[in-house]
Write an enzyme that holds these catalytic residues in place. Structure first.
Site, short mmCIF file in Angstrom:
data_model
loop_
_atom_site.label_atom_id
_atom_site.label_comp_id
_atom_site.label_asym_id
_atom_site.label_seq_id
_atom_site.Cartn_x
_atom_site.Cartn_y
_atom_site.Cartn_z
N HIS A 17 -3.76 4.24 4.70
CA HIS A 17 -4.85 3.27 4.83
C HIS A 17 -6.14 3.87 4.31
O HIS A 17 -6.87 3.25 3.54
CB HIS A 17 -4.99 2.87 6.30
CG HIS A 17 -6.12 1.93 6.56
ND1 HIS A 17 -6.09 0.61 6.15
CD2 HIS A 17 -7.31 2.11 7.17
CE1 HIS A 17 -7.21 0.02 6.51
NE2 HIS A 17 -7.97 0.91 7.13
N ARG A 20 0.86 -1.18 0.00
CA ARG A 20 0.00 0.00 0.00
C ARG A 20 0.89 1.23 0.00
O ARG A 20 1.45 1.61 1.02
CB ARG A 20 -0.93 -0.02 1.22
CG ARG A 20 -1.66 1.29 1.44
CD ARG A 20 -2.77 1.17 2.46
NE ARG A 20 -2.38 0.68 3.76
CZ ARG A 20 -1.77 1.38 4.71
NH1 ARG A 20 -1.41 2.64 4.47
NH2 ARG A 20 -1.48 0.85 5.88
N TYR A 38 4.22 5.61 11.01
CA TYR A 38 4.56 4.21 11.31
C TYR A 38 5.35 3.51 10.21
O TYR A 38 5.75 2.36 10.38
CB TYR A 38 3.29 3.40 11.60
CG TYR A 38 2.25 3.43 10.49
CD1 TYR A 38 2.35 2.59 9.38
CD2 TYR A 38 1.16 4.29 10.55
CE1 TYR A 38 1.40 2.61 8.37
CE2 TYR A 38 0.21 4.32 9.55
CZ TYR A 38 0.32 3.47 8.47
OH TYR A 38 -0.62 3.50 7.47
#
Length: 364
Positions: free
Chosen positions: A260, A256, A269
């Site tokens: 998200h 990805r 992160y």
């Protein structure tokens, strides 16, 4: 990813060089240069849809958007392998699969804008509407597959989900039922490395494709950024299901590239160095290099593809900006197929509540 002796199926390397395979080549013999050019266009158009929708969200025209950036080969390669009578059960990120099923991108955006409760009629396109409850669609797909089995048809149910869903009980329960009854269902896991902010290595000590063996389901691990390989393994799994071989599990290893959702900040992160590594594995770039190696890519193809992407993006933007908010009482429409007294009572109560605001405005 965790180490495993399991092979990752790859037919196209990161430089667009084709790797022959006696096992998998027969499944993609029809993918000539013309078809590959069409698949390249599909992926470019999908990326443009994604880019345009993200921009519309940033501009306040859409409330939320789940980007699919980087997963184009996994979705286009598998989606184009399906027959029209197959039925798809996806999550909320299967924009590319929906595109291959003929869903209008404007319809998809309508839900994320909050202007509709459902994006499309599932029976018109052979695909259920988006599922936000993580992993629940695997149960729906298995149940539908049992119905196919009972009808004696040779169509297939396909469940799409992410690596995060593999930790949900619904997915395990779906695989238990599918294996027990040898249901014609394909479990297609897009391992994009992150369940929101949690890396897949934290939730699984083994590759995800190793898990289905415990249920008696054959599985394969494929390079999810390789359109050729994704097409081959999907077709093989579909054939198994159609011919009485039962369920299959596909782990498409991809990445990805974006957040998200547009409400997420992946820089909190994710290591930027990791992002750079995966950027070099871009599925669109990889297929374009193959077309260049085959002497197909050039100004004519790029002009055609760019024009197609521009048309879809313009239609998406115009469609979103032309949307109107639904009337409040339409929230009660289509809840039940037949008249329902309790629902009517709730509708009447809500109508009186709304009328109260009208009276207050009139009094002022």
């Amino acid at each position: 990813m965790p180490d495993s002796p399991r092979e990752t199926v790859r037919l196209l390397d990161e430089h667009g060089v084709r790797t022959p395979s006696a096992q998998w080549d027969p499944w993609i013999e029809d993918l000539d240069d013309a078809v590959l050019a069409d698949r390249y266009e599909d992926m470019v158009v999908l990326r443009r849809i994604d880019t345009e929708a993200t921009a519309l969200q940033r501009q306040g025209e859409i409330a939320l958007w789940p980007p699919v950036l980087g997963q184009e080969a996994a979705q286009i390669g598998s989606g184009r392998a399906l027959r029209s009578d197959d039925f798809v059960f996806g999550s909320y990120r299967e924009t590319g699969v929906a595109f291959t099923r003929g869903v209008d991108p404007v319809a998809i955006a309508r839900v994320w804008r909050g202007a509709a409760a459902s994006a499309w009629n599932p029976y018109d396109v052979g695909m259920a509407t988006s599922q936000v409850i993580i992993g629940a669609q695997t149960l729906h797909a298995t149940g539908y597959a049992l119905g196919i089995q009972n009808d004696g048809a040779d169509s297939v149910a396909v469940a799409y989900f992410g690596d995060g869903a593999m930790s949900e009980g619904d997915v395990s329960e779906a695989m238990i039922f599918a294996a027990t009854y040898q249901a014609p269902v394909v479990f297609f896991c897009q391992n994009n490395q992150f369940a929101i902010s949690e890396p897949v290595t934290l939730q699984s000590r083994v590759p995800l494709a190793d898990r289905p063996a415990g249920f008696g389901i054959p599985s394969v691990r494929v390079d999810g950024n390789d359109l050729l390989a994704v097409t081959a393994v999907t077709r093989e799994a579909l054939h198994r299901a159609r011919t009485g071989g039962g369920p299959s599990f596909i782990e498409a290893v991809t990445y990805r590239m974006g957040p998200h959702t547009t409400a997420d900040d992946p820089t909190r992160y994710r290591d930027p160095a990791e992002l750079q590594v995966w950027a070099q594995r871009d599925p669109i770039l990889r297929l374009r290099m193959l077309l260049e190696n085959n002497g197909v890519a050039g100004p004519e193809l790029e002009t055609r593809v760019a024009a197609a992407a521009d048309r879809v993006a313009a239609a998406l933007r115009a469609g979103v900006k032309a949307m109107t908010d639904p009337e409040p009482l339409t929230v009660f429409d289509d809840v039940y197929a037949e008249p329902h007294a309790e629902l009517q009572r709730q509708r009447d109560d809500y109508a009186r509540y709304l009328d109260g605001f009208a009276h207050e405005e009139a009094a002022q």
